[in-house]
Structure formats: C-alpha cells, structure tokens
Design a protein around this motif. Structure first.
Motif, PDB file in Angstrom:
ATOM      1  N   THR A 165       0.946  -1.436  -0.188  1.00  0.00           N
ATOM      2  CA  THR A 165      -0.355  -0.314  -0.119  1.00  0.00           C
ATOM      3  C   THR A 165       0.886   1.273   0.184  1.00  0.00           C
ATOM      4  O   THR A 165       1.745   1.504   0.556  1.00  0.00           O
ATOM      5  N   LEU A 166       1.022   2.456  -0.307  1.00  0.00           N
ATOM      6  CA  LEU A 166       0.990   3.705  -1.029  1.00  0.00           C
ATOM      7  C   LEU A 166      -0.111   4.915  -0.360  1.00  0.00           C
ATOM      8  O   LEU A 166      -1.028   4.470  -1.205  1.00  0.00           O
ATOM      9  N   THR A 167       0.386   5.168   0.445  1.00  0.00           N
ATOM     10  CA  THR A 167      -0.316   6.767   0.772  1.00  0.00           C
ATOM     11  C   THR A 167       0.398   8.028   0.327  1.00  0.00           C
ATOM     12  O   THR A 167       1.211   8.018  -0.017  1.00  0.00           O
ATOM     13  N   ILE A 168      -0.442   8.910  -0.126  1.00  0.00           N
ATOM     14  CA  ILE A 168      -0.596   9.630  -0.920  1.00  0.00           C
ATOM     15  C   ILE A 168      -1.330  11.097  -0.374  1.00  0.00           C
ATOM     16  O   ILE A 168      -1.811  10.792  -0.214  1.00  0.00           O
ATOM     17  N   ARG A 169      -0.350  12.315  -0.541  1.00  0.00           N
ATOM     18  CA  ARG A 169      -1.170  13.344  -0.159  1.00  0.00           C
ATOM     19  C   ARG A 169      -1.564  14.397  -1.445  1.00  0.00           C
ATOM     20  O   ARG A 169      -0.894  14.367  -2.549  1.00  0.00           O
ATOM     21  N   LEU A 170      -2.922  14.807  -1.566  1.00  0.00           N
ATOM     22  CA  LEU A 170      -2.554  15.459  -3.113  1.00  0.00           C
ATOM     23  C   LEU A 170      -3.223  16.641  -2.465  1.00  0.00           C
ATOM     24  O   LEU A 170      -4.170  16.506  -1.230  1.00  0.00           O
ATOM     25  N   SER A 171      -2.826  17.737  -3.402  1.00  0.00           N
ATOM     26  CA  SER A 171      -4.101  19.487  -3.228  1.00  0.00           C
ATOM     27  C   SER A 171      -5.170  18.456  -3.513  1.00  0.00           C
ATOM     28  O   SER A 171      -5.434  17.791  -4.316  1.00  0.00           O
ATOM     29  N   ALA A 172      -6.441  19.497  -2.891  1.00  0.00           N
ATOM     30  CA  ALA A 172      -7.802  19.489  -3.399  1.00  0.00           C
ATOM     31  C   ALA A 172      -7.556  19.505  -4.863  1.00  0.00           C
ATOM     32  O   ALA A 172      -8.858  18.947  -5.243  1.00  0.00           O
ATOM     33  N   ASP A 173      -7.316  20.283  -5.651  1.00  0.00           N
ATOM     34  CA  ASP A 173      -7.534  21.175  -6.695  1.00  0.00           C
ATOM     35  C   ASP A 173      -6.826  19.478  -7.815  1.00  0.00           C
ATOM     36  O   ASP A 173      -7.656  18.750  -8.784  1.00  0.00           O
ATOM     37  N   ASP A 174      -5.654  18.556  -7.290  1.00  0.00           N
ATOM     38  CA  ASP A 174      -5.010  17.954  -8.353  1.00  0.00           C
ATOM     39  C   ASP A 174      -6.108  16.408  -7.851  1.00  0.00           C
ATOM     40  O   ASP A 174      -6.603  15.920  -8.734  1.00  0.00           O
ATOM     41  N   ARG A 175      -6.582  16.232  -6.313  1.00  0.00           N
ATOM     42  CA  ARG A 175      -7.533  15.151  -6.231  1.00  0.00           C
ATOM     43  C   ARG A 175      -8.864  15.045  -7.309  1.00  0.00           C
ATOM     44  O   ARG A 175      -9.549  14.447  -7.606  1.00  0.00           O
ATOM     45  N   ALA A 176      -9.477  16.421  -7.100  1.00  0.00           N
ATOM     46  CA  ALA A 176     -10.544  17.060  -8.097  1.00  0.00           C
ATOM     47  C   ALA A 176     -10.590  16.661  -9.441  1.00  0.00           C
ATOM     48  O   ALA A 176     -11.306  16.082 -10.121  1.00  0.00           O
ATOM     49  N   ALA A 177      -9.300  16.732  -9.722  1.00  0.00           N
ATOM     50  CA  ALA A 177      -8.243  16.925 -10.979  1.00  0.00           C
ATOM     51  C   ALA A 177      -8.678  15.051 -11.653  1.00  0.00           C
ATOM     52  O   ALA A 177      -9.501  14.742 -12.085  1.00  0.00           O
ATOM     53  N   SER A 235      -8.440   5.157  -6.968  1.00  0.00           N
ATOM     54  CA  SER A 235      -7.442   4.504  -6.678  1.00  0.00           C
ATOM     55  C   SER A 235      -6.600   3.693  -8.122  1.00  0.00           C
ATOM     56  O   SER A 235      -6.007   3.388  -7.912  1.00  0.00           O
ATOM     57  N   THR A 236      -7.955   3.000  -8.229  1.00  0.00           N
ATOM     58  CA  THR A 236      -7.234   2.080 -10.076  1.00  0.00           C
ATOM     59  C   THR A 236      -7.008   2.989 -10.571  1.00  0.00           C
ATOM     60  O   THR A 236      -5.753   2.668 -11.086  1.00  0.00           O
ATOM     61  N   PHE A 237      -7.251   4.785 -10.745  1.00  0.00           N
ATOM     62  CA  PHE A 237      -6.691   5.699 -12.175  1.00  0.00           C
ATOM     63  C   PHE A 237      -5.779   5.491 -11.619  1.00  0.00           C
ATOM     64  O   PHE A 237      -4.536   5.594 -12.852  1.00  0.00           O
ATOM     65  N   VAL A 238      -5.315   5.985  -9.946  1.00  0.00           N
ATOM     66  CA  VAL A 238      -3.644   6.498  -9.783  1.00  0.00           C
ATOM     67  C   VAL A 238      -2.965   5.116  -9.693  1.00  0.00           C
ATOM     68  O   VAL A 238      -1.355   6.210 -10.435  1.00  0.00           O
ATOM     69  N   ARG A 239      -3.125   3.946  -9.367  1.00  0.00           N
ATOM     70  CA  ARG A 239      -2.402   2.958  -9.188  1.00  0.00           C
ATOM     71  C   ARG A 239      -1.610   3.018 -11.520  1.00  0.00           C
ATOM     72  O   ARG A 239      -0.672   2.366 -11.476  1.00  0.00           O
TER      73      ARG A 239
END
Length: 80
Positions: free
Chosen positions: A4-16, A29-33
């Motif tokens: 497992t990998l935990t990452i932090r994203l800005s709200a804007d990046d996560r929304a995109a 999660s699938t998309f980022v993986r």
C-alpha cells in the motif's frame, strides 16, 4: 504481494484526478495506480535504453570488446 502507498494531494489535484477517473468509469485508487504503473514501466524502459546506449558506446570505444562480440556472433533465433 503489492504494498500500500499513501499519498497526499492538493484538493485541486485530487478533484482533477477524480473527475478523470469517473469519466473513465474507474475508482480514484485504480486510476492513480494505473498512472503510476504506466510511469514505472516507462522509467524501466528508459533505464534499459540508457544501458543500451552505454553498451554501444563502450563497444565503439573499445576494440577488444567489439572483437569479443564479433567472436560470439549474432543470435540465430529471435528472442520472445
């Protein structure tokens, strides 16, 4: 086994990323993986290419290495 990998994203990046994942019918999660795996494959290919260039450069600069390759010859079968 994958880790497992935990990452932090800005709200804007996560929304995109979430918007694009949803557009593709995938979870975030699938998309980022998939993005991370594709980039890891690209990086591995870049390393292989760089090593190939290093080998060719070495062969060009060292006659004894070239003659060793000539002595071994060209493979008669294609690699899979």
């Amino acid at each position: 086994m994958p880790e497992t990998l935990t990452i932090r994203l800005s709200a804007d990046d996560r929304a995109a990323l979430e918007a694009e994942a949803q557009r593709q019918g995938k979870g975030l999660s699938t998309f980022v993986r998939e993005i991370a795996e594709a980039e890891a494959r690209r990086l591995r290919r870049d390393i292989i290419r760089a090593n190939g260039v290093r080998v060719v450069t070495h062969l060009a600069e060292h006659v004894e290495a070239r003659s060793e390759v000539d002595e071994i010859g060209t493979p008669l079968t294609a690699l899979p």
